[in-house]
Design a protein around this motif. Structure first.
Motif, PDB file in Angstrom:
ATOM      1  N   UNK A 175       0.827  -1.199   0.000  1.00 50.03           N
ATOM      2  CA  UNK A 175       0.000   0.000   0.000  1.00 50.03           C
ATOM      3  C   UNK A 175       0.866   1.255   0.000  1.00 50.03           C
ATOM      4  N   UNK A 176       1.869   1.305   0.910  1.00 44.80           N
ATOM      5  CA  UNK A 176       2.729   2.482   0.981  1.00 44.80           C
ATOM      6  C   UNK A 176       3.492   2.712  -0.312  1.00 44.80           C
ATOM      7  N   UNK A 177       3.975   1.646  -0.887  1.00 41.94           N
ATOM      8  CA  UNK A 177       4.710   1.773  -2.147  1.00 41.94           C
ATOM      9  C   UNK A 177       3.785   2.239  -3.279  1.00 41.94           C
ATOM     10  N   UNK A 178       2.552   1.690  -3.299  1.00 41.69           N
ATOM     11  CA  UNK A 178       1.594   2.125  -4.315  1.00 41.69           C
ATOM     12  C   UNK A 178       1.234   3.588  -4.177  1.00 41.69           C
ATOM     13  N   UNK A 179       1.086   4.054  -2.945  1.00 43.20           N
ATOM     14  CA  UNK A 179       0.797   5.458  -2.674  1.00 43.20           C
ATOM     15  C   UNK A 179       1.943   6.327  -3.202  1.00 43.20           C
ATOM     16  N   UNK A 180       3.173   5.913  -2.913  1.00 47.36           N
ATOM     17  CA  UNK A 180       4.332   6.651  -3.420  1.00 47.36           C
ATOM     18  C   UNK A 180       4.353   6.660  -4.945  1.00 47.36           C
ATOM     19  N   UNK A 181       4.004   5.543  -5.561  1.00 47.06           N
ATOM     20  CA  UNK A 181       3.997   5.482  -7.025  1.00 47.06           C
ATOM     21  C   UNK A 181       2.943   6.409  -7.621  1.00 47.06           C
ATOM     22  N   UNK A 182       1.802   6.587  -6.926  1.00 42.98           N
ATOM     23  CA  UNK A 182       0.827   7.577  -7.374  1.00 42.98           C
ATOM     24  C   UNK A 182       1.470   8.955  -7.370  1.00 42.98           C
ATOM     25  N   UNK A 226       1.041   2.955 -13.626  1.00 43.90           N
ATOM     26  CA  UNK A 226       0.960   1.518 -13.879  1.00 43.90           C
ATOM     27  C   UNK A 226       1.483   0.728 -12.686  1.00 43.90           C
ATOM     28  N   UNK A 227       2.637   1.161 -12.163  1.00 46.81           N
ATOM     29  CA  UNK A 227       3.174   0.508 -10.971  1.00 46.81           C
ATOM     30  C   UNK A 227       2.254   0.675  -9.781  1.00 46.81           C
ATOM     31  N   UNK A 228       1.655   1.860  -9.663  1.00 43.05           N
ATOM     32  CA  UNK A 228       0.735   2.118  -8.549  1.00 43.05           C
ATOM     33  C   UNK A 228      -0.462   1.190  -8.610  1.00 43.05           C
ATOM     34  N   UNK A 229      -1.010   1.018  -9.807  1.00 45.25           N
ATOM     35  CA  UNK A 229      -2.177   0.141  -9.940  1.00 45.25           C
ATOM     36  C   UNK A 229      -1.818  -1.280  -9.499  1.00 45.25           C
ATOM     37  N   UNK A 230      -0.669  -1.771  -9.933  1.00 48.64           N
ATOM     38  CA  UNK A 230      -0.255  -3.128  -9.564  1.00 48.64           C
ATOM     39  C   UNK A 230      -0.081  -3.266  -8.062  1.00 48.64           C
ATOM     40  N   UNK A 231       0.613  -2.306  -7.452  1.00 52.82           N
ATOM     41  CA  UNK A 231       0.871  -2.373  -6.007  1.00 52.82           C
ATOM     42  C   UNK A 231      -0.420  -2.274  -5.210  1.00 52.82           C
ATOM     43  N   UNK A 232      -1.280  -1.345  -5.576  1.00 58.16           N
ATOM     44  CA  UNK A 232      -2.503  -1.118  -4.801  1.00 58.16           C
ATOM     45  C   UNK A 232      -3.496  -2.256  -4.975  1.00 58.16           C
ATOM     46  N   UNK A 233      -3.598  -2.793  -6.186  1.00 53.96           N
ATOM     47  CA  UNK A 233      -4.477  -3.944  -6.383  1.00 53.96           C
ATOM     48  C   UNK A 233      -3.984  -5.131  -5.561  1.00 53.96           C
ATOM     49  N   UNK A 234      -2.654  -5.291  -5.485  1.00 50.01           N
ATOM     50  CA  UNK A 234      -2.103  -6.372  -4.672  1.00 50.01           C
ATOM     51  C   UNK A 234      -2.412  -6.151  -3.197  1.00 50.01           C
ATOM     52  N   UNK A 235      -2.315  -4.900  -2.733  1.00 46.30           N
ATOM     53  CA  UNK A 235      -2.616  -4.605  -1.330  1.00 46.30           C
ATOM     54  C   UNK A 235      -4.066  -4.910  -1.001  1.00 46.30           C
ATOM     55  N   UNK A 272      -5.558   1.685   0.425  1.00 47.67           N
ATOM     56  CA  UNK A 272      -5.266   1.112  -0.890  1.00 47.67           C
ATOM     57  C   UNK A 272      -6.428   1.356  -1.856  1.00 47.67           C
ATOM     58  N   UNK A 273      -7.643   1.186  -1.388  1.00 49.48           N
ATOM     59  CA  UNK A 273      -8.810   1.425  -2.245  1.00 49.48           C
ATOM     60  C   UNK A 273      -8.929   2.902  -2.604  1.00 49.48           C
ATOM     61  N   UNK A 274      -8.656   3.782  -1.632  1.00 52.01           N
ATOM     62  CA  UNK A 274      -8.737   5.217  -1.896  1.00 52.01           C
ATOM     63  C   UNK A 274      -7.779   5.664  -2.976  1.00 52.01           C
ATOM     64  N   UNK A 275      -6.540   5.205  -2.905  1.00 49.80           N
ATOM     65  CA  UNK A 275      -5.549   5.624  -3.900  1.00 49.80           C
ATOM     66  C   UNK A 275      -5.692   4.860  -5.211  1.00 49.80           C
ATOM     67  N   UNK A 276      -6.202   3.633  -5.135  1.00 51.56           N
ATOM     68  CA  UNK A 276      -6.476   2.901  -6.374  1.00 51.56           C
ATOM     69  C   UNK A 276      -7.563   3.615  -7.172  1.00 51.56           C
ATOM     70  N   UNK A 277      -8.586   4.116  -6.487  1.00 56.48           N
ATOM     71  CA  UNK A 277      -9.636   4.875  -7.179  1.00 56.48           C
ATOM     72  C   UNK A 277      -9.059   6.126  -7.831  1.00 56.48           C
ATOM     73  N   UNK A 278      -8.072   6.776  -7.174  1.00 54.72           N
ATOM     74  CA  UNK A 278      -7.433   7.954  -7.779  1.00 54.72           C
ATOM     75  C   UNK A 278      -6.689   7.565  -9.061  1.00 54.72           C
TER      76      UNK A 278
END
Length: 885
Positions: free
Chosen positions: A525-532, A538-547, A563-569
């Motif tokens: 989740x933290x890594x996906x947030x940073x990728x956003x 693309x990396x963010x979507x992968x990380x957040x979906x995994x979280x 994770x859902x909040x930032x995935x929606x973004x």
């Protein structure tokens, strides 16, 4: 046993669907719908409510097994009159006696109806196809004749926690949401079973969410009768299934039951109606109530003996301890210590839900008062860490009654953070830090530091976050749960304080150290947030979906929510808006279940932005109001709420309201992530509003420091967004060459990215600026590109704006043969907007021209049309509209 009704609760959707089908028969003709579900699920209550709401247009009857051999008995009950024994004649009689149109015929327990009445109902639907008649037949098992004829089957499922709470309130019981959820799960949402337990279980039980609920008396009687008819081997098998609960292989069940060949016993249990469908050698009892009834029937001593034997059968250490706890009714220091050790181990792995249960059981079996209190507090803390704020809140009175300790204060602070209560959290955290002894209790000190990390994160203070993360790692160690959780967030603090390369490296390191398990969810989740933040969508979507997908490993609802909040973004930024709205809804459900409000505004921001851009104003306003309804104690909550409000205002071209909404962020920004590129896209929105209002110096002053930081950080999307606003400013101040350069640079920065909404915005602003400068053909090209992008996104609000701009530019308009006194395309736009009631300033904002330009056009319009006022203009435009047929 008869369970009195308490109203038709939680069935508004089904009720509305049946009423819709009834109204539809006026045009489509007679219809038959089946209403099915398990006994006690509420079929009768729903059918009666439907009939009551159709008073004067409904016939209601309930079939009975003892009348099934009496021809026409059900029809006589419906019509309260004698009927023909001939089904066709009876059908004609029924249709002829319908009370009004459209009419409802509601039949409860239709499976018990006599054949003549069933044939008559079928004939009424088949022979009188154009009659405005809806027949609703309810029952668990319905005759094949009705099944073949029915257009649809409406199956009732169990009530959710909210409806169960409402049902309890009608019974005079006010349940905490957690307890309502426990009751709903235990009964499968069956109203009859829930009502029975509400009547039979002592009041004290309903205040303790961790209480074990029994089976209702009517289920006990039913299960006892079924088990009594089974062989001793089958009884042993059923008891083993009840003790082991679901998910155990048949071999374990057979071992506990003492059976070498369990297959015959399984067949007999299935025939007795005690089993649910099962697959892959994992048999299970029909439901939780059957399991509870079987255990209650065993008695305390025999059940305890079975649990001790089960502890020798199972291999999972947590399950083994659970069976030992179930077999131990009095304090046991050794077992309590073992539970405590296992709870700490599961907590270190991030499996906080299991840790909470283990700590709770350890506290119950602990005789020492101080140690009991500590373990109880740790149970609440673990429950919060798992994201069950609703359940934790139910236990707050018990924790608050304990003597003050650093652990008690930090636990209450943790709950305050997740509920958005910043001031309370700050006071409790500082008090915990003040009284903790760093040397004697470094574990608790590390926990306090880790909670300060979360506190700083939602305060949007990066440097402070890093400082506390380093302290937590120093006190607890890199591999402690406090150290790992701090490391999972530390990179966000580094990025928030300008140390982006270090942040990326930090996440690579912690991801390598924690590749699996529940703790890995936090890292993903933290890594996906940073990728956003870093534009790596693309990396963010992968990380957040995994979280999100890792939640089943026993992770935290809090982490899943972020994770859902930032995935929606991410889904919004890339134009996958329908999926984004579905993600938002998933997050909202989780937030409601968990009681965590921190991420509500983040979810609402995305929903509001999409709905405003699509012109769904009611939904957009509802979303932002929902965000505002929760405590706005943290910047992490206030910022997305303000951005959502500003989005509505911008979509409505109310730039003064955009400015008023976002101006508070200027004062809030220093020292927070509001000043860091990539975190919050607010500067370009506010600067654009200032430009539209003619506040050019203020817009320039706002943009300059942010442009400098974006250039220093080489942040592409932020540079492009700021370029959108800078290009607007340069165009408004007359420097078209410089505006061109800035817009072209912004488009180049976005080229090759999937940031479709940002790309559309830049094209739109570029086109408006060119049109204002008189470059109509170039403007037409840019505005057409913007329109296509917005159209692909479904942003109808801006598609319409593009259409207005293109029409005002007049490149595609017919110029030849226009009369001298005819309005130009620009004047047509001004006339339409003024006639609709907008002031000059509002028209200027819509068309992106100055108010003076609007007044100039308005003067020419008055002259050409021979009108003298806005009122006369409105009347003229109305009279010139073509007449409708």
């Amino acid at each position: 046993m008869l369970i009195p009704m308490a109203g038709c609760v939680g069935r508004d959707g089904e009720l509305g669907e049946l009423e819709r089908r009834l109204a539809q028969t006026t045009g489509s003709g007679a219809d038959l719908v089946l209403l099915t579900g398990e006994p006690g699920i509420g079929k009768s209550a729903l059918l009666r409510r439907l009939a009551d709401r159709c008073a004067g247009a409904a016939l209601f009857a309930r079939a009975a097994s003892w009348e099934s051999t009496t021809p026409g008995s059900l029809l006589r009950q419906l019509l309260q009159a004698d009927v023909s024994d001939d089904p066709v004649a009876a059908a004609d009689q029924l249709v002829g006696r319908l009370p009004s149109r459209p009419a409802l015929v509601a039949v409860d327990d239709a499976g018990e109806a006599d054949p003549v009445s069933l044939h008559a109902l079928s004939s009424a639907v088949r022979r009188h196809r154009h009659a405005p008649l809806l027949v609703v037949a309810a029952g668990r098992h319905l005759p094949s004749e009705l099944v073949r004829l029915a257009s649809d089957e409406l199956r009732l499922e169990g009530l959710d926690a909210a409806a169960t709470a409402e049902l309890a309130a009608l019974r005079g019981r006010v349940l905490h949401p957690t307890m309502a959820g426990v009751l709903a799960r235990h009964t499968g949402g069956n109203p009859r079973d829930a009502l029975a337990l509400l009547d039979e279980v002592p009041a004290a039980v309903w205040s303790r969410p961790d209480s074990r609920l029994p089976a209702p008396a009517h289920v006990l009687v039913d299960v006892a009768s079924r088990v009594a008819r089974c062989s001793p081997e089958t009884c042993a098998l059923v008891e083993a299934l009840a003790i082991l609960e679901d998910g155990h292989p048949l071999g374990d069940v057979a071992r506990l039951a003492g059976l070498e060949d369990p297959l015959s016993a399984l067949d007999e249990a299935d025939r007795a109606g005690l089993l649910a469908p099962w697959f892959e050698q994992h048999p299970r009892l029909r439901d939780a109530l059957v399991r509870a009834a079987v255990v209650d029937r065993m008695g305390v001593r025999r059940a305890a003996t079975a649990h001790r034997k089960a502890a020798e059968v199972v291999t999972d250490p947590v399950q083994r301890l659970g069976h030992l706890v179930a077999a131990t009714p009095t304090p046991d220091g050794a077992l309590a210590d073992e539970l405590d050790r296992q709870a700490r181990a599961r907590g270190a792995e991030g499996a906080w839900a299991e840790a909470a249960t283990l700590f709770r059981d350890a506290s119950r079996l602990t005789a020492d008062p101080l140690l009991h209190d500590e373990r109880l507090t740790r149970s609440v803390d673990a429950r919060i860490a798992a994201g069950d704020c609703v359940g934790a809140a139910a236990m707050v009175p018990a924790v608050e009654s304990l003597r003050e300790t650093p652990l008690r204060d930090v636990t209450l602070a943790y709950l305050a953070i997740l509920r958005g209560r910043a001031a309370e959290a700050d006071v409790r955290l500082r008090r915990a830090w003040e009284i903790v002894n760093l040397e004697r209790d470094p574990e608790t000190a590390a926990l306090i530091a880790q909670r300060f990390v979360l506190h700083a994160l939602v305060q949007c203070r990066g440097s402070e976050l890093v400082r506390w993360a380093d302290k937590a790692i120093e006190l607890g160690g890199r591999e402690s749960h406090a150290g790992l959780e701090a490391a999972a967030i530390r990179g966000l603090g580094m990025a928030g304080s300008g140390r982006r390369a270090e942040a990326v490296a930090a996440y690579a390191d912690v991801a390598a150290r924690v590749p699996h398990g529940a703790q890995a969810q936090r890292v993903r989740m933290g890594r996906g947030w940073l990728q956003v933040i870093e534009d790596d969508v693309d990396g963010a979507r992968t990380s957040l979906e995994a979280a999100v997908s890792m939640a089943f490993l026993g992770g935290s609802a809090r982490i899943s929510l972020w994770a859902l909040g930032w995935l929606a973004r991410v889904q919004f930024l890339t134009g996958d808006w329908d999926t984004a709205l579905a993600t938002v809804e998933q997050g909202r459900r989780l937030a409601a279940e968990s009681g965590i409000v921190l991420a509500d505004p983040l979810l609402a921001w995305t929903a509001t932005q999409i709905q405003a851009l699509r012109g769904d104003w009611t939904e957009a306003v509802a979303a932002v109001r929902a965000a505002e309804s929760v405590t706005q104690g943290y910047p992490m909550m206030r910022v997305p709420t303000l951005l959502a409000r500003a989005q509505i205002a911008e979509a409505e071209a109310d730039y003064a309201r955009v400015r008023r909404t976002l101006e508070p962020l200027v004062a809030m920004a220093p020292g927070t992530t509001l000043d860091e590129p990539g975190f919050w896209p607010w500067v370009d929105v506010l600067a654009n509003a200032l430009v539209v209002e003619g506040r050019y110096a203020a817009a320039d002053a706002l943009l300059q420091p942010h442009e400098q930081r974006a250039t220093e950080r080489d942040h592409r999307s932020t540079r492009a967004r700021l370029g959108y606003a800078r290009g607007r400013l340069l165009g408004a101040t007359g420097d078209l060459p410089a505006a061109r350069r800035v817009f072209e640079e912004s488009l180049a920065l976005l080229d090759g990215t999937s940031l479709r909404h940002d790309l559309a915005r830049v094209h739109f602003a570029y086109g408006q600026t060119l049109r204002r400068a008189g470059k109509r053909r170039e403007a037409d090209e840019m505005l057409t590109a913007a329109r296509e992008l917005y159209l692909g996104l479904g942003a109808t609000t801006y598609v319409e704006r593009c259409d207005r701009e293109l029409k005002a530019g007049g490149v595609h308009g017919e110029r030849a043969g226009r009369a001298p006194d005819a309005l130009t395309p620009q004047e047509e736009q001004v006339a339409d907007l003024v006639a609709s009631g907008l002031a000059n300033k509002e028209v200027a904002a819509r068309l992106y021209v100055s108010p003076k330009t609007v007044q100039y056009h308005l003067t020419r319009i008055y002259t050409k049309l021979g009108v003298r006022s806005r009122t006369e203009l409105a009347a003229h435009r109305q009279s010139s509209l073509p007449e409708s047929d």
